[in-house]
Design an enzyme around this catalytic site. Structure first.
Site, short mmCIF file in Angstrom:
data_model
loop_
_atom_site.label_atom_id
_atom_site.label_comp_id
_atom_site.label_asym_id
_atom_site.label_seq_id
_atom_site.Cartn_x
_atom_site.Cartn_y
_atom_site.Cartn_z
N HIS A 85 0.83 -1.72 -0.57
CA HIS A 85 0.36 -0.08 -0.48
C HIS A 85 1.16 1.26 -0.01
O HIS A 85 1.87 1.20 -0.29
CB HIS A 85 -1.25 -0.02 1.08
CG HIS A 85 -0.55 0.03 2.58
ND1 HIS A 85 0.79 1.00 2.99
CD2 HIS A 85 -0.57 -1.55 3.54
CE1 HIS A 85 0.97 -0.03 4.42
NE2 HIS A 85 0.90 -1.47 4.16
N HIS B 11 3.87 1.07 2.40
CA HIS B 11 5.35 0.56 2.02
C HIS B 11 5.59 2.27 0.90
O HIS B 11 7.20 1.84 0.48
CB HIS B 11 5.02 -0.48 1.13
CG HIS B 11 4.40 -1.39 1.73
ND1 HIS B 11 3.35 -1.68 1.49
CD2 HIS B 11 4.67 -2.33 3.02
CE1 HIS B 11 2.97 -2.79 2.57
NE2 HIS B 11 3.75 -3.29 3.57
N CYS C 17 -2.87 -14.57 23.10
CA CYS C 17 -4.03 -15.40 22.11
C CYS C 17 -3.59 -16.51 20.89
O CYS C 17 -2.32 -15.33 20.70
CB CYS C 17 -4.27 -13.93 22.09
SG CYS C 17 -5.77 -14.28 20.05
N CYS D 195 -3.44 -14.47 17.92
CA CYS D 195 -3.40 -13.10 17.63
C CYS D 195 -1.17 -14.46 17.70
O CYS D 195 -0.11 -13.52 17.60
CB CYS D 195 -2.61 -12.48 18.80
SG CYS D 195 -4.57 -11.61 18.41
N CYS E 103 -9.11 -10.97 24.06
CA CYS E 103 -8.44 -10.03 22.73
C CYS E 103 -9.10 -9.24 21.55
O CYS E 103 -10.11 -8.96 21.53
CB CYS E 103 -7.87 -11.05 22.45
SG CYS E 103 -7.04 -11.01 20.31
N HIS F 6 -9.59 -10.41 18.29
CA HIS F 6 -10.39 -12.59 18.17
C HIS F 6 -11.48 -11.60 19.22
O HIS F 6 -12.75 -12.86 18.88
CB HIS F 6 -9.46 -12.77 18.40
CG HIS F 6 -8.64 -13.54 17.37
ND1 HIS F 6 -7.43 -12.88 17.39
CD2 HIS F 6 -8.44 -13.81 15.98
CE1 HIS F 6 -6.47 -13.19 16.74
NE2 HIS F 6 -6.90 -13.70 16.15
N LYS G 74 -7.37 8.02 7.94
CA LYS G 74 -6.06 6.65 8.14
C LYS G 74 -7.03 5.78 6.63
O LYS G 74 -8.14 5.90 7.32
CB LYS G 74 -5.73 6.20 8.47
CG LYS G 74 -5.23 4.57 9.22
CD LYS G 74 -4.66 4.23 10.62
CE LYS G 74 -4.03 2.62 10.14
NZ LYS G 74 -3.92 2.57 11.49
N LYS H 136 -10.45 0.24 4.16
CA LYS H 136 -11.12 -0.25 3.49
C LYS H 136 -12.97 0.18 3.56
O LYS H 136 -13.60 0.62 2.82
CB LYS H 136 -11.38 -2.01 2.99
CG LYS H 136 -10.92 -2.63 2.41
CD LYS H 136 -10.25 -4.09 1.78
CE LYS H 136 -9.38 -4.25 1.84
NZ LYS H 136 -9.27 -6.22 1.99
#
Ligand SMILES: [Zn+2]
Length: 475
Positions: free
Chosen positions: A19, A22, A128, A131, A145, A148, A298, A301
């Site tokens: 994205h 990077h 977790c 994770c 968590c 999750h 930020k 999606k």
């Protein structure tokens, strides 16, 4: 002045999709490296992938792909993006690479053991499985968590620990005295405040049964090196630390690690402590850049504000993307990118701006000069390069575009194309001077727009105006 310049990106998570973040990090590293190269330094730009990350690799295996295939594909994705952005890097390090990276990580581990900074203890925490991460009570959301939303297990395991606490004071002194320079100041203050609160020893290994992808701890095959003495070591293992010291001696200590603010603590506390423990010099500086947001948020999606670097490159060309990231984004703060702003800036500064200026000057030169203007290559550009030495990329870009503006103004006010019709000699002299100044602009553009820089120099050498505009206007 030192002859060599070593600059690094962080090693990136092996995400399938790359994205704007990077693209940003690697572009500013490339610009800084090119600026140093232009000043006659030998530069080394390191980038790579942080591949010993169980979380991603577990998903890959569940989807039936081999880890190696997946990682190779990710490497190709990175290399493709870099090539599309015109990045000139020297090495792409892969932390799964047993020949390049592992010997360095294991050699450093042994050094820390020799110093007496590694010890074994029982680690107990809230874990977790999804994770593959330990959480503290305060990280959890209603005891669950945060990713999750499951209740983590309380587990105990044997870990090796690193005596990070021992180095708190000395690191603080080195940061406060700028021996380890942290830019910008706000990030320096942040880390000094953290050091004031003290550092705790940290877990440096995990049992191999819980973390299958990783570098074995030297002398204890039941444990793998966990994160720090793996990931951070890439900056020296890539130079041959633990294998062959030629590059290492030439380029270490790094002039600058370029990082995002989310990994500041690792680079300003843990990594320097490891280097001190191993008796190695610290990196000279950390450049902590901000995020690229879109419309003030930020990119995500859900918000639908994600801007794909590939799309911009496709539509505007790679140099337009480099330009935007260099000039319209401060290297020290969050910067905003929207499609509208991108187009506006492209038209104003590239299509007009440098594109139009080159056409105008070179048209006058082609029509009115008898021969190409000869250029004296040696010119003092220290004022310009000083911006890069302090990582002020957007100010460096402003400096060039101010000169572009001042050339435009000169043409406007003095109208050499008219003068040359009534007083040929005076007109030719004015046009010749414009060409000389355009050549300086081309030289200054090299770190940001390497291709355009070369194109303008070639036009000046041939005394020709471009057949097609350097940057075509977008409507
Ligand atoms: Zn989780």
């Amino acid at each position: 002045m030192a002859k060599n310049f070593y600059i690094t990106t962080p090693i990136f998570y092996p995400n399938a999709k790359l994205h704007m973040g990077h693209a940003y990090t690697v572009t500013i590293c490339d610009i800084l490296a090119r600026a140093q190269k232009l000043q006659g330094k030998e530069t080394y730009l390191l980038t790579g992938a942080d591949e010993n990350t169980g979380k991603i690799l577990k998903v890959v295996e569940e989807q039936g792909q081999t880890v190696e295939e997946y990682l190779n594909q990710v490497t190709l994705n990175f290399k493709d993006l870099y090539s599309k952005l015109g990045i000139s890097y020297d090495q792409f390090i892969k932390t799964s690479d047993k020949e390049t990276h592992w010997p360095g990580a294991q050699a450093l581990w042994k050094k820390l053991v020799e110093t007496g900074d590694i010890y074994k203890a029982t680690y107990s925490g809230l874990y977790c499985v999804g994770c593959e991460t330990f959480y503290t009570e305060k990280d959890l959301v209603e005891g669950k968590c945060p990713v999750h939303l499951t209740v983590p297990e309380k587990i105990e395991e044997e870990n090796y620990f690193f005596k990070l606490s021992k180095y708190t004071q000395i690191i603080k002194e080195k940061i406060e005295s700028n021996e380890l320079l942290i830019v910008p100041q706000t990030r320096k203050n942040e880390i000094v405040a953290l050091l004031d609160r003290g550092l705790e020893d940290i877990s440096f290994s995990r049992p191999i049964k819980n973390v299958p992808h990783g570098i074995p701890v030297p002398g204890d095959p039941s444990q793998v090196i966990y994160v720090w003495c793996d990931a951070l070591v890439n900056y020296i293992s890539a130079l041959g630390y633990g294998r062959n010291t030629e590059l290492f001696e030439k380029f270490w200590p790094a002039n600058v690690h370029v990082i995002g603010k989310d990994i500041l603590r690792f680079h300003a506390a843990i990594w320097p402590a490891m280097l001190l423990s191993a008796g190695l010099p610290l990196q000279k500086s950390l450049l902590v850049h901000g995020l690229i947001t879109s419309g003030g948020h930020k990119m995500s999606k859900t918000l639908g504000n994600v801007i794909d670097p590939y799309e911009l490159i496709e539509e505007y060309g790679f140099e337009a993307v480099r330009y935007y990231l260099a000039r319209e984004v401060s290297p020290f703060e969050d910067g905003d990118l929207t499609k509208e702003r991108f187009k506006e800036s492209y038209n104003a500064n590239l299509a007009n701006g440098i594109g139009n200026l080159t056409s105008r000057i070179m048209k006058m030169a082609q029509d009115n000069l008898d021969a190409p203007v000869s250029i004296a290559e040696r010119e003092d550009m220290s004022q310009y390069f000083a911006f890069y030495d302090s990582f002020e990329i957007s100010k460096a870009a402003d400096f060039v575009w101010n000169e572009i503006k001042s050339l435009d103004q000169y043409i406007q006010e003095n109208q050499p194309f008219k003068v040359v019709k009534t007083d040929k000699e005076a007109g030719q002299k004015m046009i010749g001077e414009l060409v000389v100044r355009l050549y300086s602009v081309a030289r200054m553009l090299n770190p940001i727009l390497p291709e355009t820089s070369e194109k303008i120099k070639a036009l000046i050498k041939e005394n020709k105006t471009p057949e097609v505009p350097l940057f075509v206007r977008k409507d």
